[in-house]
Design an enzyme around this catalytic site. Structure first.
Site, PDB file in Angstrom:
ATOM      1  N   LYS A 194       0.875  -1.204   0.179  1.00 46.83           N
ATOM      2  CA  LYS A 194      -0.023  -0.219  -0.085  1.00 46.83           C
ATOM      3  C   LYS A 194       0.863   1.129   0.053  1.00 46.83           C
ATOM      4  CE  LYS A 194      -3.642  -2.397  -0.131  1.00 46.83           C
ATOM      5  NZ  LYS A 194      -3.634  -3.533   0.582  1.00 46.83           N
TER       6      LYS A 194
HETATM    7  C1  LIG Z   1      -9.994  -3.188  -1.001  1.00 47.13           C
HETATM    8  C2  LIG Z   1      -9.350  -4.055   0.052  1.00 47.13           C
HETATM    9  N1  LIG Z   1      -9.810  -4.440   1.159  1.00 47.13           N
HETATM   10  C3  LIG Z   1      -9.332  -4.756   2.193  1.00 47.13           C
HETATM   11  C4  LIG Z   1      -7.966  -5.204   2.156  1.00 47.13           C
HETATM   12  C5  LIG Z   1      -7.260  -6.127   3.339  1.00 47.13           C
HETATM   13  O1  LIG Z   1      -6.173  -5.243   3.808  1.00 47.13           O
HETATM   14  P1  LIG Z   1      -4.862  -5.958   4.771  1.00 47.13           P
HETATM   15  O2  LIG Z   1      -4.162  -6.642   3.806  1.00 47.13           O
HETATM   16  O3  LIG Z   1      -4.473  -4.812   5.276  1.00 47.13           O
HETATM   17  O4  LIG Z   1      -5.798  -6.903   5.605  1.00 47.13           O
HETATM   18  C6  LIG Z   1      -7.362  -5.174   0.925  1.00 47.13           C
HETATM   19  C7  LIG Z   1      -6.048  -5.584   0.820  1.00 47.13           C
HETATM   20  O5  LIG Z   1      -5.476  -5.637  -0.304  1.00 47.13           O
HETATM   21  C8  LIG Z   1      -8.136  -4.569  -0.117  1.00 47.13           C
HETATM   22  O6  LIG Z   1      -7.551  -4.378  -1.416  1.00 47.13           O
END
Ligand SMILES: Cc1ncc(COP(=O)(O)O)c(C=O)c1O
Length: 373
Positions: free
Chosen positions: A192
């Site tokens: 990210k």
């Molecule tokens: C749209 C979206 N929501 C939630 C997540 C989950 O994030 P995390 O990896 O921090 O749990 C991601 C991960 O890429 C995502 O792309």
């Protein structure tokens, strides 16, 4: 090969993490507090609770929804959500034993179709989950209107959870997304804009929810008070807290993230100029009110498999990134007609847009997209 994603890691991060490792306190401690303060400054909201991933944050947000609107648990409760996202958005709904109701996709923005949302809100609606896909802000004004109308028709205002996983740095009318009085969840995962290794943050609409989130992210135990006297746990919670190791990485990467967002925007502006008007390529919507973080740069192309092969041959990695979630067999009971999604799902593909893409490489990318495939 020009990569689609890379890790935005500052040169200061290793020393910052090493300092925590040597400190004797590597769990949740002062670095987490400092990271939350810095996030609060940048977002312009003091109600920030860090967690160990956006997935944990979404899970916690949905868990809290049962009391956030005062209606109490309901086995038929539905969450209105978008199928065009990473599975984390939707599997956390299932993990909370809530039912999914798919809302169609706006083919112009790739975000939730808010007209379809308006049609689907009803007495069973417990929450609405929106995603700022690839960092493009949803239309908050239209969403507020939909919620006003729902409140007038049904006598309650559904809670909105914003999945801001892609949207660090995105703004709507000059204000950071995730600060409009909903529950918002950011991701600081490895690729990210803002990187903690793994990490996330909730932004809460009021102090009661902030306190609840901070308690429930660590078993429901008050961390400070427990040292003075054995604490009572009034409401059990999870192990979703961020550690000082990850917070130190995040602190070291804050400026890196600003630079990443700026570079993505510059590259995206270049693609917007160079790729508009092509016959087999469609760009997504732009509006001066919605300033994307451009975590990824989406295109709609004819014959996607051939396009991806063609770009690979030209040394450029491309990918659909997130596939529609509604076709997985684990959600077959929730199937619904989604013509807007059908119109884009097989054409969507993303180009490399991050700070690692040099000026020469973005020329190479544009040349490849312009060449026949
Ligand atoms: C749209 C979206 N929501 C939630 C997540 C989950 O994030 P995390 O990896 O921090 O749990 C991601 C991960 O890429 C995502 O792309």
């Amino acid at each position: 090969m020009i990569p689609l994603f890379k890790v935005n890691m500052s040169e200061q991060a290793p020393a910052a993490v090493a300092e925590v490792l040597a400190s004797g306190q590597i769990g949740q401690g002062p670095k987490v507090v400092e990271f939350e303060e810095r996030l609060a400054e940048r977002l312009g909201s003091h109600r920030v609770a860090t967690v160990n991933s956006a997935t944990s944050g979404l899970h916690l947000a949905l868990h809290m929804v049962d009391t956030a609107d005062g209606r109490g648990p309901d086995p038929d409760a539905e969450v209105l959500t978008t199928p065009l996202t990473m599975e984390a958005t939707n599997w956390t709904i299932l993990a909370n034993r809530l039912r999914i109701r798919w809302v169609d996709t706006d083919p112009g923005t790739l975000n939730m179709d808010l007209d379809d949302l308006a049609r689907k809100i009803g007495p069973k609606t417990r929450a609405i989950v929106v995603v700022h896909l690839f960092g493009y802000p949803i239309d908050y004004e239209r969403l507020d209107k939909v919620l006003d109308d729902a409140e007038a028709s049904h006598g309650f205002r559904p809670v909105v959870i914003e999945d801001c996983a892609h949207a660090w740095g995105a703004t709507y009318r000059g204000t950071p997304v995730g600060t409009r009085g909903n529950i918002a969840v950011f991701s600081f995962q490895a690729v990210k804009h803002l990187v903690c290794g793994d990490g996330g943050a909730l932004v809460l609409p009021d102090d009661a929810l902030l306190q609840r989130a901070r308690l429930l992210r660590w078993f429901g135990i008050e961390r400070e008070a427990r040292l003075a006297k054995p604490p009572d746990v009034a409401e059990w919670g999870f192990k979703f807290h961020l550690t000082d190791i990850n917070a130190a990485m995040g602190l070291a990467n804050l400026d890196e993230a600003d630079a990443a967002v700026a570079a993505c925007r510059a590259n995206a502006a270049f693609y917007d100029r160079e790729l508009s008007g092509l016959e087999r390529v469609e760009l997504t919507d732009r509006s001066p009110d919605h300033v994307s973080s451009y975590w990824a740069y989406p295109l709609l192309v004819a014959d996607r498999p051939a396009f991806i092969r063609h770009m690979t041959d030209a040394g450029v990695m491309t990918s659909v990134v997130h596939r529609r979630n509604d076709l997985h067999s684990c959600v077959s009971e929730f199937t619904a007609p989604l013509p807007g999604l059908d119109a884009v799902a097989e054409r969507l593909v993303c180009l490399p847009v991050g700070p690692w893409v040099t000026e020469a490489q973005r020329e190479q990318i544009v040349t490849a997209v312009r060449a026949p495939w």
